[in-house]
Design a protein around this motif. Structure first.
Motif, PDB file in Angstrom:
ATOM      1  N   GLY A 155      52.916 -84.967 -47.566  1.00  0.00           N
ATOM      2  CA  GLY A 155      53.380 -83.601 -47.761  1.00  0.00           C
ATOM      3  C   GLY A 155      52.697 -82.919 -48.936  1.00  0.00           C
ATOM      4  N   MET A 156      51.556 -83.481 -49.395  1.00  0.00           N
ATOM      5  CA  MET A 156      50.860 -82.862 -50.520  1.00  0.00           C
ATOM      6  C   MET A 156      50.055 -81.651 -50.046  1.00  0.00           C
ATOM      7  SD  MET A 156      48.360 -84.572 -53.376  1.00  0.00           S
ATOM      8  CE  MET A 156      46.770 -84.338 -52.606  1.00  0.00           C
ATOM      9  N   PRO A 157      50.147 -80.526 -50.771  1.00  0.00           N
ATOM     10  CA  PRO A 157      49.338 -79.363 -50.386  1.00  0.00           C
ATOM     11  C   PRO A 157      47.847 -79.704 -50.446  1.00  0.00           C
ATOM     12  CG  PRO A 157      50.900 -78.791 -52.138  1.00  0.00           C
ATOM     13  CD  PRO A 157      50.958 -80.267 -51.967  1.00  0.00           C
ATOM     14  N   ALA A 158      47.095 -79.280 -49.444  1.00  0.00           N
ATOM     15  CA  ALA A 158      45.676 -79.642 -49.351  1.00  0.00           C
ATOM     16  C   ALA A 158      44.886 -79.212 -50.578  1.00  0.00           C
ATOM     17  CB  ALA A 158      45.065 -79.034 -48.096  1.00  0.00           C
ATOM     18  N   GLU A 159      45.254 -78.076 -51.177  1.00  0.00           N
ATOM     19  CA  GLU A 159      44.440 -77.592 -52.306  1.00  0.00           C
ATOM     20  C   GLU A 159      44.567 -78.477 -53.537  1.00  0.00           C
ATOM     21  OE1 GLU A 159      46.719 -75.850 -50.723  1.00  0.00           O
ATOM     22  OE2 GLU A 159      48.164 -74.934 -52.109  1.00  0.00           O
ATOM     23  N   LEU A 160      45.529 -79.420 -53.521  1.00  0.00           N
ATOM     24  CA  LEU A 160      45.629 -80.344 -54.657  1.00  0.00           C
ATOM     25  C   LEU A 160      44.715 -81.561 -54.493  1.00  0.00           C
ATOM     26  CD1 LEU A 160      49.402 -80.377 -55.717  1.00  0.00           C
ATOM     27  CD2 LEU A 160      47.488 -79.106 -56.688  1.00  0.00           C
ATOM     28  N   LEU A 161      44.080 -81.672 -53.349  1.00  0.00           N
ATOM     29  CA  LEU A 161      43.194 -82.826 -53.144  1.00  0.00           C
ATOM     30  C   LEU A 161      41.738 -82.412 -53.320  1.00  0.00           C
ATOM     31  CD1 LEU A 161      42.843 -85.809 -52.334  1.00  0.00           C
ATOM     32  CD2 LEU A 161      42.721 -85.063 -49.945  1.00  0.00           C
ATOM     33  N   GLU A 162      41.039 -83.163 -54.149  1.00  0.00           N
ATOM     34  CA  GLU A 162      39.604 -82.931 -54.302  1.00  0.00           C
ATOM     35  C   GLU A 162      38.887 -84.210 -53.885  1.00  0.00           C
ATOM     36  OE1 GLU A 162      37.360 -80.170 -57.139  1.00  0.00           O
ATOM     37  OE2 GLU A 162      37.594 -81.995 -58.338  1.00  0.00           O
ATOM     38  N   LEU A 163      37.850 -84.092 -53.069  1.00  0.00           N
ATOM     39  CA  LEU A 163      37.097 -85.271 -52.637  1.00  0.00           C
ATOM     40  C   LEU A 163      35.772 -85.304 -53.383  1.00  0.00           C
ATOM     41  CD1 LEU A 163      37.848 -85.022 -48.816  1.00  0.00           C
ATOM     42  CD2 LEU A 163      38.926 -86.529 -50.504  1.00  0.00           C
ATOM     43  N   GLU A 164      35.456 -86.450 -53.993  1.00  0.00           N
ATOM     44  CA  GLU A 164      34.210 -86.569 -54.752  1.00  0.00           C
ATOM     45  C   GLU A 164      33.162 -87.296 -53.931  1.00  0.00           C
ATOM     46  OE1 GLU A 164      34.688 -88.069 -58.712  1.00  0.00           O
ATOM     47  OE2 GLU A 164      36.130 -86.495 -59.253  1.00  0.00           O
TER      48      GLU A 164
END
Ligand code: C2E
Ligand code: CA
Ligand code: CA
Length: 690
Positions: free
Chosen positions: A542-551
């Protein structure tokens, strides 16, 4: 004849005085006034070189002649010659040195010059003696010398111009430098398509590096120029410091600055020549591949200067533990090789390996401290363990890894089984396979902070393996194997799910909503189910997508650009952010950056680490910050450890930083504790530059 003062005797004398260039790289021959070869380092006595341009021209001109390139056995060769005068002062013949043309352009590095750059040596007659673009080496191309080196800049400072190269019409930034004493010029060019227009500083850096590459060529030409001179002097039995100077110059081109040992270029040439020789005379040779154990730890804890000192001492000890005829070279970093060119039986390699282990085991006293290091050694034999130089090296390397797996501080011979299906590897692989089921993986978190306010802006999740016997294992120790075996895909999926779940758990405990960054490996990035996994992790937690950053790293996108653009577009469509990790290390394709939908660039820690000692790291860091700014990206500096680094980055308006200066990666519970002590996490702090 063979008597004293004869050409053969002179060569012999030069040789015993250590004045001859290495016979594996150069062949030297002396011809009499009629062009008949009377002595040489390689067979060919009696043959005639009359009519060859390098003989005829030397007859007319007593300066050094750079002969036209000739193709023989599929390789271009160059011959440098100069006249010798007889006792009466008349033309008495020539001395000629012949060398592979490719050698002059072996300094071409794709990292620096790109795939379409150029490194070349062009004669005053407008004929290229050697030219390299990407991996292809050629010679003989004819251009107008004046078009490359216009009259007005001859003899002046080198200048850079942008124009289409006359031979292939590729637009390049071209840089030409004449070698004053010799009728040749160095040409270095960078394809405009591989340059990034906004980052002019970066471009300057490239050109400086390119100039360093050309310096090698300058040195080589100087050596060759010195040779003929040496020969004349030796004839007159006069030796003075100019000979020492010429030797010094040659030495620099072939040796590693730090240890004074032969460098990689020299070694690989030597190895392939020795292999030829061994084949011809049905002998054997052994190659020992050495890698210091835990060198990185020493470097990190005692500092680079101590690390350098250790490597120097290591070089001395290795040299001491072998015979004069054996070759010790440094390949780079903490890797050394030893070549035993005259092996009567394999047992001899064992003796040397044992001796090396013992020598290295003696304590080192460096930076006022006494400590011990060990080394792992892999041995390959020729013939048997590889037909060519690369295979032989690779197999010694494989054996070295085996030695590491065997607990380090030992040596191992290469064997077929080692290559793919070694039992140890299988064991590690199966324990890695079980690690997921046994719940042995952990995620540590490290903060990212705002450069000016110190406020925590997010975190990066970093993987650890809590091994039942081996303890906490860092990712670099198992990710390569996980990557190779494909295990990285399920492991990476676990990382994604866990990082998102943890983030939501923290939020539900009232922690500020901070973004989390997750590293992707190459294999994961190209995995067909990546999108599904990312979406799954977001949905499940349920985490908002904008809180995920992929490196991801530059090399992952450069591998197959159209495909990478598609994958990135799909990820962006989910709403996640994309960061380019380790930025600056794969810089040959910077110019493509603007084509990719990325949000953040992370300046590689190695540049930050060197900020206080390397002007180049400084200008690269500045250029990356500018570049990020011009593309409206967030710029994060990694590996920030000192207040000085923070200050530099702040002055140059870097956006955020990450590193031990603020916080180490920490397990979740310690992370939350640490957050409370960091500035501005939930309460605002005053900016330090009001
Ligand atoms: P990275 O993504 O560049 O991560 C930064 C590394 O620098 C981390 O090493 C971190 O502990 C270390 N570091 C942070 N601050 C400092 C500092 O101030 N000084 C120094 N010297 N080092 C600092 P770590 O955790 O050992 O990870 C190494 C690499 O392993 C990562 O480099 C990343 O490429 C990879 N990795 C880590 N976790 C994962 C993962 O979950 N999946 C994948 N595919 N790769 C991962
Ligand atoms: Ca990273
Ligand atoms: Ca990094």
């Amino acid at each position: 004849g063979e008597g004293e003062g004869s050409p053969a005797a002179v060569l012999e004398e030069l040789h015993s005085a250590g004045l001859m260039p290495h016979r594996m790289l150069f062949s030297v021959s002396i011809a009499d006034e009629a062009g008949r070869i009377v002595a040489g380092t390689h067979p060919g006595n009696g043959a005639s070189i009359a009519g060859m341009d390098y003989f005829e021209n030397a007859r007319q001109d007593d300066r050094m002649i750079v002969g036209r390139p000739r193709l023989g056995d599929g390789e271009w060769r160059l011959t440098f010659s100069r006249s010798i005068t007889d006792s009466g002062g008349a033309f008495g013949g020539t001395v000629a040195v012949s060398v592979h043309a490719g050698y002059f352009v072996s300094g071409y590095e794709a990292d620096v010059l790109g795939e379409h750059g150029v490194l070349g040596l062009v004669g005053r007659d407008g004929i290229f003696r050697a030219m390299r673009t990407g991996d292809s080496v050629s010679a003989g191309t004819i251009v107008g010398f004046e078009s490359l080196v216009p009259d007005d800049i001859i003899g002046s400072e080198p200048t850079t111009r942008i124009e289409n190269s006359p031979w292939d019409d590729v637009p390049r930034y071209t840089f030409t430098r004449e070698l004053f004493e010799y009728p040749v010029a160095i040409v270095v060019g960078l394809a405009r398509s591989e340059q990034l227009a906004p980052a002019t500083d970066l471009q300057r850096t490239y050109l400086w590096r390119a100039a360093a590459v050309s310096a090698v060529v300058v040195l080589l030409v100087a050596v060759l120029g010195g040779m003929g001179w040496q020969l004349q002097r030796a004839r007159a039995r006069v030796v003075d410091e100019r000979i020492a100077h010429a030797r010094q110059v040659e030495y620099m081109a072939f040796h590693d600055n730090l240890t004074g040992l032969p460098n990689r270029a020299y070694f690989s040439r030597t190895l392939s020549d020795e292999m030829q020789r061994v084949k011809r005379y049905r002998r054997r040779l052994a190659l020992l591949f050495l890698d210091l154990d835990r060198f990185k730890t020493i470097n990190d804890s005692l500092g680079h200067d101590a690390g350098d000192e250790l490597l120097q001492e290591m070089g001395r000890r290795l040299r001491e533990s072998v015979r004069e005829s054996d070759i010790v070279a440094r390949l780079g970093g903490d890797e050394f090789v030893i070549l035993l060119p005259e092996l009567s039986e394999p047992g001899q390699a064992t003796t040397v390996a044992e001796k090396v282990l013992a020598t290295v085991a003696r304590p080192f006293a460096i930076a006022g401290q006494e400590f011990r290091v060990t080394v792992s050694i892999g041995v390959s034999l020729f013939p048997g363990d590889g037909e060519d130089e690369q295979t032989l090296m690779k197999n010694a390397d494989v054996a070295m890894y085996h030695a590491k797996e065997q607990g380090k501080n030992n040596f191992q011979f290469y064997s077929e089984e080692l290559n793919t299906d070694s039992l140890e590897r299988l064991a590690l692989e199966s324990s890695l396979r079980n690690a997921l089921a046994q719940q042995e993986f952990r995620l540590y978190y490290q903060t990212k902070q705002d450069m000016t306010t110190g406020r925590v802006t997010g975190m990066e999740a970093l993987l650890r393996w809590q091994h039942p016997d081996l303890g906490l294992i860092a990712p670099m120790q198992f990710i390569p194997l996980a990557e190779e075996t494909g295990l990285i895909v399920p492991i990476g999926r676990w990382v994604l799910y866990t990082a998102c779940r943890q983030n939501v758990a923290w939020q539900s405990k009232g922690m500020e909503h901070l973004p989390v960054a997750v590293n992707l490996s190459a294999r994961q990035f190209l995995d067909d189910n990546l999108l599904r996994d990312v979406a799954g992790a977001l949905n499940e937690s349920g985490m908002p997508a904008e809180l995920l950053e992929l490196e991801i790293t530059e090399s992952m996108i450069m591998h197959d650009m159209p495909r990478a653009i598609r994958i990135l577009a799909d990820l962006k469509a989910l709403g996640v952010r994309i960061a380019i990790d380790d930025f600056g290390t794969g810089y040959s394709s910077l110019s493509k950056l603007k084509d990719f939908p990325v949000d953040t660039i992370k300046i590689d820690g190695s540049f930050i680490h060197d900020l206080d000692r390397s002007a180049e790291s400084m200008s690269l860091t500045e250029a990356i910050i500018d570049l990020g700014r011009s593309l409206s990206l967030t710029v994060v500096a990694e590996g920030v450890e000192t207040a000085e680094q923070v200050e530099f980055l702040r002055t140059h308006t870097c956006d955020q930083f990450q590193g031990f200066f603020a916080a180490h990666p920490l397990p979740p519970d310690e992370f939350t504790t640490a957050l409370r002590t960091l500035p501005g996490h939930s309460e605002r702090v005053e900016p330090s530059n009001p």
